[in-house]
Write a protein that holds these residues in place. Structure first.
Motif, mmCIF file in Angstrom:
data_model
loop_
_atom_site.group_PDB
_atom_site.id
_atom_site.type_symbol
_atom_site.label_atom_id
_atom_site.label_comp_id
_atom_site.label_asym_id
_atom_site.label_seq_id
_atom_site.Cartn_x
_atom_site.Cartn_y
_atom_site.Cartn_z
ATOM 1 N N PHE A 7 16.101 55.840 54.400
ATOM 2 C CA PHE A 7 14.740 56.346 54.304
ATOM 3 C C PHE A 7 14.340 57.005 55.630
ATOM 4 O O PHE A 7 14.529 56.425 56.702
ATOM 5 C CB PHE A 7 13.764 55.204 53.995
ATOM 6 C CG PHE A 7 13.937 54.599 52.622
ATOM 7 C CD1 PHE A 7 13.353 55.190 51.515
ATOM 8 C CD2 PHE A 7 14.695 53.445 52.449
ATOM 9 C CE1 PHE A 7 13.510 54.636 50.249
ATOM 10 C CE2 PHE A 7 14.855 52.877 51.186
ATOM 11 C CZ PHE A 7 14.263 53.475 50.090
ATOM 12 N N LYS A 15 9.489 54.094 60.812
ATOM 13 C CA LYS A 15 10.358 53.637 59.730
ATOM 14 C C LYS A 15 9.648 52.656 58.793
ATOM 15 O O LYS A 15 10.089 52.445 57.664
ATOM 16 C CB LYS A 15 11.618 53.006 60.298
ATOM 17 C CG LYS A 15 11.397 51.781 61.163
ATOM 18 C CD LYS A 15 12.703 51.294 61.767
ATOM 19 C CE LYS A 15 12.511 50.061 62.630
ATOM 20 N NZ LYS A 15 13.788 49.620 63.256
ATOM 21 N N LYS A 19 8.513 50.449 54.071
ATOM 22 C CA LYS A 19 8.757 49.005 54.025
ATOM 23 C C LYS A 19 8.759 48.471 52.591
ATOM 24 O O LYS A 19 9.630 47.681 52.211
ATOM 25 C CB LYS A 19 7.717 48.258 54.859
ATOM 26 C CG LYS A 19 8.007 46.759 54.949
ATOM 27 C CD LYS A 19 6.974 46.024 55.767
ATOM 28 C CE LYS A 19 7.375 44.559 55.944
ATOM 29 N NZ LYS A 19 7.594 43.870 54.660
ATOM 30 N N GLN A 21 9.355 50.048 49.790
ATOM 31 C CA GLN A 21 10.526 50.518 49.052
ATOM 32 C C GLN A 21 11.791 49.802 49.518
ATOM 33 O O GLN A 21 12.649 49.441 48.712
ATOM 34 C CB GLN A 21 10.682 52.029 49.222
ATOM 35 C CG GLN A 21 9.662 52.862 48.458
ATOM 36 C CD GLN A 21 8.292 52.883 49.110
ATOM 37 O OE1 GLN A 21 8.189 52.915 50.335
ATOM 38 N NE2 GLN A 21 7.239 52.881 48.318
ATOM 39 N N MET A 22 11.900 49.580 50.817
ATOM 40 C CA MET A 22 13.082 48.891 51.339
ATOM 41 C C MET A 22 13.143 47.452 50.837
ATOM 42 O O MET A 22 14.207 46.965 50.447
ATOM 43 C CB MET A 22 13.083 48.930 52.864
ATOM 44 C CG MET A 22 13.311 50.312 53.437
ATOM 45 S SD MET A 22 13.451 50.303 55.234
ATOM 46 C CE MET A 22 15.021 49.470 55.462
ATOM 47 N N ASP A 23 12.004 46.779 50.825
ATOM 48 C CA ASP A 23 11.964 45.405 50.327
ATOM 49 C C ASP A 23 12.363 45.340 48.860
ATOM 50 O O ASP A 23 13.068 44.410 48.440
ATOM 51 C CB ASP A 23 10.561 44.815 50.505
ATOM 52 C CG ASP A 23 10.206 44.538 51.957
ATOM 53 O OD1 ASP A 23 11.126 44.547 52.799
ATOM 54 O OD2 ASP A 23 9.015 44.332 52.248
ATOM 55 N N GLN A 26 16.337 46.571 48.302
ATOM 56 C CA GLN A 26 17.413 45.909 49.042
ATOM 57 C C GLN A 26 18.206 44.905 48.207
ATOM 58 O O GLN A 26 19.298 44.490 48.606
ATOM 59 C CB GLN A 26 16.858 45.219 50.281
ATOM 60 C CG GLN A 26 15.962 44.027 50.004
ATOM 61 C CD GLN A 26 15.428 43.413 51.304
ATOM 62 O OE1 GLN A 26 15.826 43.813 52.397
ATOM 63 N NE2 GLN A 26 14.526 42.453 51.181
ATOM 64 N N ASP A 30 22.029 48.704 49.923
ATOM 65 C CA ASP A 30 21.893 48.503 51.363
ATOM 66 C C ASP A 30 20.869 49.525 51.836
ATOM 67 O O ASP A 30 21.107 50.738 51.749
ATOM 68 C CB ASP A 30 23.232 48.733 52.073
ATOM 69 C CG ASP A 30 24.224 47.610 51.805
ATOM 70 O OD1 ASP A 30 23.786 46.449 51.665
ATOM 71 O OD2 ASP A 30 25.436 47.894 51.735
ATOM 72 N N THR A 31 19.722 49.056 52.291
ATOM 73 C CA THR A 31 18.633 49.962 52.659
ATOM 74 C C THR A 31 18.517 50.077 54.178
ATOM 75 O O THR A 31 18.626 49.086 54.903
ATOM 76 C CB THR A 31 17.292 49.489 52.075
ATOM 77 O OG1 THR A 31 17.013 48.156 52.525
ATOM 78 C CG2 THR A 31 17.338 49.511 50.551
ATOM 79 N N TYR A 32 18.282 51.293 54.627
ATOM 80 C CA TYR A 32 18.204 51.581 56.060
ATOM 81 C C TYR A 32 17.013 52.497 56.329
ATOM 82 O O TYR A 32 16.612 53.304 55.478
ATOM 83 C CB TYR A 32 19.461 52.303 56.544
ATOM 84 C CG TYR A 32 20.762 51.579 56.323
ATOM 85 C CD1 TYR A 32 21.324 50.797 57.328
ATOM 86 C CD2 TYR A 32 21.451 51.694 55.113
ATOM 87 C CE1 TYR A 32 22.534 50.135 57.141
ATOM 88 C CE2 TYR A 32 22.654 51.036 54.917
ATOM 89 C CZ TYR A 32 23.188 50.259 55.925
ATOM 90 O OH TYR A 32 24.390 49.612 55.732
ATOM 91 N N ALA A 33 16.472 52.400 57.528
ATOM 92 C CA ALA A 33 15.439 53.324 57.998
ATOM 93 C C ALA A 33 15.527 53.379 59.515
ATOM 94 O O ALA A 33 16.023 52.449 60.153
ATOM 95 C CB ALA A 33 14.048 52.870 57.567
#
Length: 251
Positions: A7, A15, A19, A21-23, A26, A30-33
């Motif tokens: 992201f 970043k 948050k 969307q990552m939560d 995940q 594997d989510t990264y920002a």
């Protein structure tokens, strides 16, 4: 092994813009920002804010995290480094998602950017105030979140090195992102808020530039549609990503 999603936030943000969307994602990905150059912990520090360095930053992020291939989801100006990267490294990008994406076509947005580029020598806080007012025009302020976004943009814009927002305007005036978009072969989901009139004004030829684009609008949302309507964006993006899981299951 999970697929990866990277992201990329927009100007003045961090970043943490993704948050929620990552939560959510995940559990399956594997989510990264990461923070764009000159943002986050480096806010206010002098930086060479060039497209070359922004793409290089993304290249290094792949290497540092051992990512071979990823879905990239970018907000607003983040579409510039992500598109250039996808054009350059086709085998490293599984798909692209743009939220509030735009490019340098004759438009209302282009006129706003050109005006503020021409008066960039004005004292910074005054220049930023006028610029912020113009990228959050009165018609967008019918939504309470847009009022908050306008205040946040100005507040955190003041904390950035003065060249960052001005360099970003220069990129959007003079770098032909349409050329790179035409060469991108990865699937593209393009999401706009239905109230995002200013940024939608650049997209009149979108279907011609990217014939395989999937274009969606989120109702009752402004420029940062993932922040305005996180659940609606989640459903759109999850549906888009599901096709890759189905392809993997079939193969």
């Amino acid at each position: 092994m999970k697929e990866a999603i990277i992201f990329i936030h927009g100007l003045t943000g961090t970043k943490r813009a993704f948050k929620k969307q990552m939560d959510y994602f995940q559990t399956k990905y594997d989510t990264y920002a990461y923070n764009l150059l000159g943002h986050g912990e480096d806010r206010g520090k002098p930086i060479e804010f060039t497209l070359h360095h922004l793409v290089q930053q993304l290249e290094e992020f792949y290497e540092e995290n051992g990512i071979n291939e990823a879905h990239i989801c970018s907000l607003s100006y983040g579409c510039y480094p992500s598109t250039i990267f996808a054009s350059k490294y086709k085998d490293k990008v599984r798909s692209l998602c743009y939220i509030g994406g735009h490019y340098n076509a004759p438009s209302q947005l282009f006129d706003v950017l050109r005006h503020h580029w021409n008066v960039r020598e004005e004292e910074y806080s005054k220049w930023l105030k006028h610029y912020t007012n113009d990228i959050y025009p009165k018609e967008s302020l019918i939504d309470p979140y847009a009022v908050i976004s306008k205040k946040i943009y100005y507040k955190y814009g003041l904390e950035l090195a003065e060249n960052i927002l001005k360099n970003a305007i220069e990129h959007r005036l003079y770098y032909d992102l349409r050329r790179d978009l035409k060469s991108v072969t990865a699937p593209i989901l393009w999401v706009m808020g239905d109230h995002d009139t200013l940024y939608k004004s650049t997209l009149k030829e979108l279907a011609e530039i990217v014939p395989h684009v999937i274009y969606k609008e989120i109702k009752h949302a402004g420029h940062a549609a993932n922040l305005f309507r996180p659940n609606c964006f989640k459903e759109l993006y999850e549906g888009f990503l599901m096709q890759f899981q189905l392809e993997g299951a079939i193969s």
